[in-house]
Design an enzyme around this catalytic site. Structure first.
Site, PDB file in Angstrom:
ATOM      1  N   GLU A  16       0.613   1.618  -5.483  1.00 54.62           N
ATOM      2  CA  GLU A  16      -0.564   1.359  -4.505  1.00 54.62           C
ATOM      3  C   GLU A  16      -0.967   0.174  -3.913  1.00 54.62           C
ATOM      4  O   GLU A  16      -2.153  -0.083  -4.015  1.00 54.62           O
ATOM      5  CB  GLU A  16      -1.842   2.314  -5.267  1.00 54.62           C
ATOM      6  CG  GLU A  16      -2.208   1.436  -6.523  1.00 54.62           C
ATOM      7  CD  GLU A  16      -1.549   1.892  -7.725  1.00 54.62           C
ATOM      8  OE1 GLU A  16      -2.094   1.489  -8.944  1.00 54.62           O
ATOM      9  OE2 GLU A  16      -0.450   2.477  -7.782  1.00 54.62           O
ATOM     10  N   HIS A  70      -2.183  10.780  -3.930  1.00 49.00           N
ATOM     11  CA  HIS A  70      -2.397  10.117  -5.124  1.00 49.00           C
ATOM     12  C   HIS A  70      -2.620   8.535  -5.019  1.00 49.00           C
ATOM     13  O   HIS A  70      -3.489   7.827  -5.563  1.00 49.00           O
ATOM     14  CB  HIS A  70      -1.232  10.233  -6.183  1.00 49.00           C
ATOM     15  CG  HIS A  70      -1.459   9.462  -7.240  1.00 49.00           C
ATOM     16  ND1 HIS A  70      -2.202  10.025  -8.691  1.00 49.00           N
ATOM     17  CD2 HIS A  70      -1.108   8.289  -7.852  1.00 49.00           C
ATOM     18  CE1 HIS A  70      -2.078   9.197  -9.520  1.00 49.00           C
ATOM     19  NE2 HIS A  70      -1.476   7.826  -9.303  1.00 49.00           N
ATOM     20  N   GLU A  71      -1.610   7.806  -4.145  1.00 45.45           N
ATOM     21  CA  GLU A  71      -1.897   6.425  -3.708  1.00 45.45           C
ATOM     22  C   GLU A  71      -2.965   6.084  -2.871  1.00 45.45           C
ATOM     23  O   GLU A  71      -3.897   5.347  -3.363  1.00 45.45           O
ATOM     24  CB  GLU A  71      -0.633   6.130  -3.074  1.00 45.45           C
ATOM     25  CG  GLU A  71       0.833   6.366  -3.675  1.00 45.45           C
ATOM     26  CD  GLU A  71       0.797   6.015  -5.041  1.00 45.45           C
ATOM     27  OE1 GLU A  71       0.407   5.080  -5.658  1.00 45.45           O
ATOM     28  OE2 GLU A  71       1.883   6.698  -6.019  1.00 45.45           O
ATOM     29  N   HIS A  92      -6.113   5.934  -4.876  1.00 43.85           N
ATOM     30  CA  HIS A  92      -6.118   4.719  -5.559  1.00 43.85           C
ATOM     31  C   HIS A  92      -7.000   3.521  -4.695  1.00 43.85           C
ATOM     32  O   HIS A  92      -7.240   2.531  -5.491  1.00 43.85           O
ATOM     33  CB  HIS A  92      -4.929   4.024  -5.974  1.00 43.85           C
ATOM     34  CG  HIS A  92      -4.238   4.281  -7.281  1.00 43.85           C
ATOM     35  ND1 HIS A  92      -4.853   4.153  -8.464  1.00 43.85           N
ATOM     36  CD2 HIS A  92      -3.160   5.080  -7.499  1.00 43.85           C
ATOM     37  CE1 HIS A  92      -4.073   4.439  -9.541  1.00 43.85           C
ATOM     38  NE2 HIS A  92      -2.855   5.132  -8.970  1.00 43.85           N
ATOM     39  N   GLU A 109      -6.018   5.471 -13.820  1.00 48.39           N
ATOM     40  CA  GLU A 109      -5.149   7.002 -13.442  1.00 48.39           C
ATOM     41  C   GLU A 109      -5.870   8.264 -13.659  1.00 48.39           C
ATOM     42  O   GLU A 109      -5.676   9.148 -12.881  1.00 48.39           O
ATOM     43  CB  GLU A 109      -3.989   6.543 -14.186  1.00 48.39           C
ATOM     44  CG  GLU A 109      -3.036   5.521 -13.781  1.00 48.39           C
ATOM     45  CD  GLU A 109      -2.573   5.726 -12.398  1.00 48.39           C
ATOM     46  OE1 GLU A 109      -2.509   6.540 -11.864  1.00 48.39           O
ATOM     47  OE2 GLU A 109      -1.791   4.657 -12.015  1.00 48.39           O
ATOM     48  N   ASP A 117       3.658  -2.338 -19.958  1.00 48.63           N
ATOM     49  CA  ASP A 117       4.790  -1.506 -19.134  1.00 48.63           C
ATOM     50  C   ASP A 117       5.406  -0.402 -20.165  1.00 48.63           C
ATOM     51  O   ASP A 117       5.594   0.528 -19.999  1.00 48.63           O
ATOM     52  CB  ASP A 117       5.920  -2.190 -18.689  1.00 48.63           C
ATOM     53  CG  ASP A 117       5.549  -2.919 -17.092  1.00 48.63           C
ATOM     54  OD1 ASP A 117       4.582  -2.440 -16.465  1.00 48.63           O
ATOM     55  OD2 ASP A 117       5.976  -3.779 -16.952  1.00 48.63           O
ATOM     56  N   TYR A 147      -2.872   9.617 -17.452  1.00 50.98           N
ATOM     57  CA  TYR A 147      -2.993  10.428 -16.280  1.00 50.98           C
ATOM     58  C   TYR A 147      -3.745  11.583 -16.369  1.00 50.98           C
ATOM     59  O   TYR A 147      -4.601  11.746 -16.025  1.00 50.98           O
ATOM     60  CB  TYR A 147      -1.383  10.484 -15.526  1.00 50.98           C
ATOM     61  CG  TYR A 147      -0.912   9.367 -14.954  1.00 50.98           C
ATOM     62  CD1 TYR A 147      -0.921   9.045 -13.586  1.00 50.98           C
ATOM     63  CD2 TYR A 147      -0.196   8.396 -15.796  1.00 50.98           C
ATOM     64  CE1 TYR A 147      -0.324   7.951 -13.289  1.00 50.98           C
ATOM     65  CE2 TYR A 147       0.347   7.369 -15.462  1.00 50.98           C
ATOM     66  CZ  TYR A 147       0.285   7.099 -13.887  1.00 50.98           C
ATOM     67  OH  TYR A 147       0.876   5.933 -13.303  1.00 50.98           O
TER      68      TYR A 147
END
Length: 569
Positions: free
Chosen positions: A210, A234-235, A238, A257, A327, A335
C-alpha cells in the site's frame, strides 16, 4: 548494505562526522553520528550521508526474464517492515514520520516512479519526487523499469510494462474512483491526492503493497473480466488505516491490518452487499483457523500485542521473541483476529452508523500520527463515555487486555450468517460432484454463471476437501464449467490446479505448468509445488521440469523456498 544503511561512510562535505556501527538484533546495524558541537532546541540541522546501496534485502533487481516484456531489467524497493534501512539511511521505525523528496536519474528508455504526492520529469532522464505528507520510512518506495501509464479515473492512473498497460486500463477503468468515493464517505477525506496502481512484473512475490499514492500490485489481479478488482479495496483502505493512522510499533501490527480488514469489508458491504462480504470474511476466518491449527493456538504470535523489540521476551514454553525480525511475525492473526476485535468494538456500540462516525473521528483525531493500542482504546472509551461507564473494557472473558495479550482464538466472532445464502448452494453443488453416481439433472439445475469470485472459490475449496473424487467426475466438471477450468482468474486457477493434482488428472497437467510459467506470486507458487511433490511420480516429475524452466524468473526468496520443498538445498 544488508548489515546497515549504506557503505559505511557518513558525513558532510563541509565537516566529517565521527560515527560507529552497533549491531541491532539480526537485521541491520545502527548508524551513530557524533555532532561537532552541541545544538540548541529548535535549531535546524542538515546532515549529509554519502552512501551506496545495492544488494540489501529491500532493493530487488530483476533480470529481463523476470519481467513481463522479457526485454529490459527492472528494480523496485520493498520497505515493509524494516527493509528500507538497506535502501537509504533512515529512522526505520513506524513511530517516526517525515516528508521526503528524491531526485532519481535513470538510463534512457527507463522510467522511475515513487510513492510521492508530486513528480516531474526533467532533462537527462531525471525524475524529481516530493511527498508533502509525513509518512513512516517503510512507505517510501521506488520502481524503475520500462513503465508506461494510462488514466483510469479523475485521480488515478495505472502504471505497467507496455505489454500489460492496456489490460490494466481495461480492468480498472472507473473502478478505483468508485471504491475511493465510498471510502471517503465512510472514513473522511482521501488526503493523498492521487491513487495510482503500479502493476509489478510477474515475479513480484506479494499480492500488494500500500505505498501511498502508488500501490504496488501483482499482475495476477488482471483476470481479464474484472473478477478480482475488489482485491484492491484492501490497499485503498490502508489510505486511512496504516498510512494515515499508523501502528507505532510492529508489535501492534493489528492496528494497521485489523482496522484495514474492517474498513475493506465496510466498503465491500456498501458496494457488493453483506452476503458477498460475509462470504469473503468466512474465507478469511477459515485461513485463521488453518493458521492456528498449524501453529497451535497458544503460540505467542497468536495474540494481537507481540513484544518484538530487542529486549524481547521468553514465553513459558521457551519460545523467544528477543530481537525477532518483524517480517518473521507476519501471519493471519493481526489481520483476522484484529478484524474480530474491531468488529467486537462495533458490536459494543450496537449501531453501525454510530461506529462509522467513530471511525471517521478516530482517523481525524490521529491522522499523520503513529499510535499504540492504548491510544486507540482510550479514544474509543472517551468517545463513548456511556460504554466506559459500563466498564466494557473488563467484561469477563472479553477484557480488552485479554484481546491484546492472550494468544488463541478470538473471544468474539462477528455474525457471518448473511453469507449462508451464497455458501449453501456452493456446499450442495460440491456434494453433488463428490457423489459416486453423478446426478446431472440436479447439477445442471444450478447456474454458476452468475456466481462471483468468492462463491466460486468457496465451491472449489469444498471440492478440493472432498478430493480425490470418484473416477471421471473431475473430467466431467472440467467440461461442464469452462468458466472455472479455462478461467484466467488467479484465485480460481490456483484452486483448479490443486484439484488437478489432488485427483492426479495428468491430462490437465499443462494447466499447472502454464500457471506457474505465468506468475511467481508466493501464495500461488508454493502450495502447487507442495502438492506436486506430495503427489505421484508424474506430479514430482512435473515439479522438477517446471522449476528448471521457471527458476530464473522467480524472486530469489520464492526460488529458495521451492528448492527447499523439492529437496534441492
Amino acid at each position: 548494505p544488508a548489515d546497515g544503511p549504506g557503505d559505511g561512510s557518513a558525513g558532510s562535505p563541509r565537516q566529517p562526522l565521527a560515527f560507529e556501527s552497533r549491531p541491532f538484533a539480526s537485521y541491520g546495524s545502527a548508524l551513530h553520528i557524533d555532532l561537532p558541537q552541541p545544538l540548541r532546541t529548535g535549531q535546524l540541522l542538515t546532515v549529509e550521508i554519502d552512501y551506496e546501496a545495492g544488494e540489501g534485502p529491500g532493493v530487488c533487481w530483476l533480470a529481463p526474464e523476470q519481467t513481463a516484456g522479457k526485454q529490459k531489467p527492472y528494480m523496485y524497493t520493498q520497505g515493509q517492515a524494516v527493509l528500507n534501512r538497506s535502501f537509504f539511511p533512515c529512522f526505520d521505525t513506524p513511530s517516526v514520520k517525515s516528508t521526503y523528496s528524491a531526485t532519481v536519474t535513470v538510463p534512457e528508455g527507463f522510467t522511475a516512479v515513487m510513492s510521492a504526492t508530486s513528480w516531474e520529469k526533467q532533462k537527462d532522464n531525471t525524475f524529481v519526487f516530493k511527498m508533502s505528507q509525513p509518512i513512516p520510512s517503510y512507505l517510501i518506495a521506488l520502481a524503475v523499469g520500462d513503465i508506461v501509464s494510462a488514466e483510469v479515473g479523475p485521480r488515478s492512473h495505472v502504471w505497467a510494462e507496455p505489454c500489460l498497460v492496456e489490460a490494466a486500463k481495461k480492468e480498472y477503468d472507473g473502478v478505483i474512483e468508485q471504491f475511493l468515493v465510498v471510502g471517503e464517505k465512510l472514513f473522511g477525506p482521501y488526503v493523498w491526492g492521487r491513487y495510482d496502481i503500479l502493476f509489478m512484473p510477474p515475479s513480484f512475490p506479494f499480492g500488494g503493497m500500500e505505498n501511498p499514492c502508488l500501490t504496488f500490485l501483482t499482475p495476477c489481479l488482471l483476470a481479464g473480466d474484472r473478477s478480482l478488482v475488489d482485491v484492491v479495496i484492501h490497499e485503498i483502505s490502508h489510505s486511512w488505516f496504516g498510512n494515515l493512522v499508523t501502528n507505532a510499533s510492529w508489535g501492534e501490527f493489528w492496528l494497521n491490518e485489523g482496522f484495514t480488514m474492517y474498513a475493506q469489508r465496510r466498503i465491500s458491504t456498501e458496494v457488493y452487499g453483506s452476503a458477498y462480504t460475509c462470504l469473503e470474511a468466512a474465507t478469511g476466518r477459515a485461513l485463521l483457523r488453518q493458521h492456528m491449527d498449524s501453529t497451535g493456538e497458544e503460540h505467542p504470535l497468536n495474540r494481537l500485542r507481540v513484544v518484538i523489540e530487542p529486549a524481547g521476551e521468553v514465553t513459558p514454553d521457551g519460545f523467544s521473541l528477543a530481537g525477532v525480525n518483524p517480517d518473521d511475525t507476519y501471519n493471519e492473526t493481526p489481520y483476522e483476529k484484529g478484524y474480530c476485535f474491531v468488529s467486537y468494538l462495533a458490536h459494543l456500540v450496537g449501531d453501525q452508523s454510530k461506529f462509522d462516525a467513530f471511525l471517521q473521528a478516530y482517523v481525524n483525531h490521529f491522522k499523520f500520527q503513529s499510535i499504540t493500542a492504548d491510544d486507540t482504546l482510550g479514544f474509543f472509551l472517551e468517545y463513548f463515555p456511556e460504554l466506559k461507564e459500563k466498564g466494557v473494557d473488563s467484561i469477563p472473558g472479553l477484557e480488552f487486555d485479554r484481546w491484546l495479550n492472550t494468544p488463541g482464538w478470538p473471544p468474539f466472532l462477528p455474525d457471518l450468517s448473511p453469507g449462508q445464502q451464497l455458501m449453501k448452494p456452493a456446499e450442495e453443488l460440491a456434494e453433488l460432484w463428490a457423489a459416486d453416481g453423478l446426478n446431472m439433472e440436479a447439477i445442471e439445475a444450478v447456474d454458476i454463471m452468475a456466481w462471483r469470485t468468492y462463491q466460486l472459490v468457496y465451491f472449489l475449496d469444498q471440492v478440493l476437501q472432498k478430493s480425490p473424487l470418484p473416477a471421471g467426475n473431475v473430467e466431467r466438471l472440467s467440461k461442464i464449467y469452462p468458466k472455472i477450468s479455462k478461467s484466467q482468474n488467479a484465485e480460481l486457477r490456483l484452486r483448479w490446479c490443486q484439484i488437478i493434482l489432488k485427483n492426479n488428472l495428468e491430462a490437465e497437467y499443462s494447466k499447472v505448468k502454464d500457471f506457474l510459467h505465468s506468475q511467481g506470486k508466493q501464495k500461488y507458487t508454493l502450495p502447487l509445488y507442495r502438492a506436486m511433490w506430495g503427489g505421484s511420480e508424474a506430479a514430482q516429475a512435473l515439479a522438477m521440469e517446471t522449476f528448471s524452466a521457471t527458476a530464473a524468473q522467480l524472486h530469489v526468496n520464492v526460488r529458495n523456498y521451492v528448492k527447499k520443498i523439492l529437496g534441492l538445498e
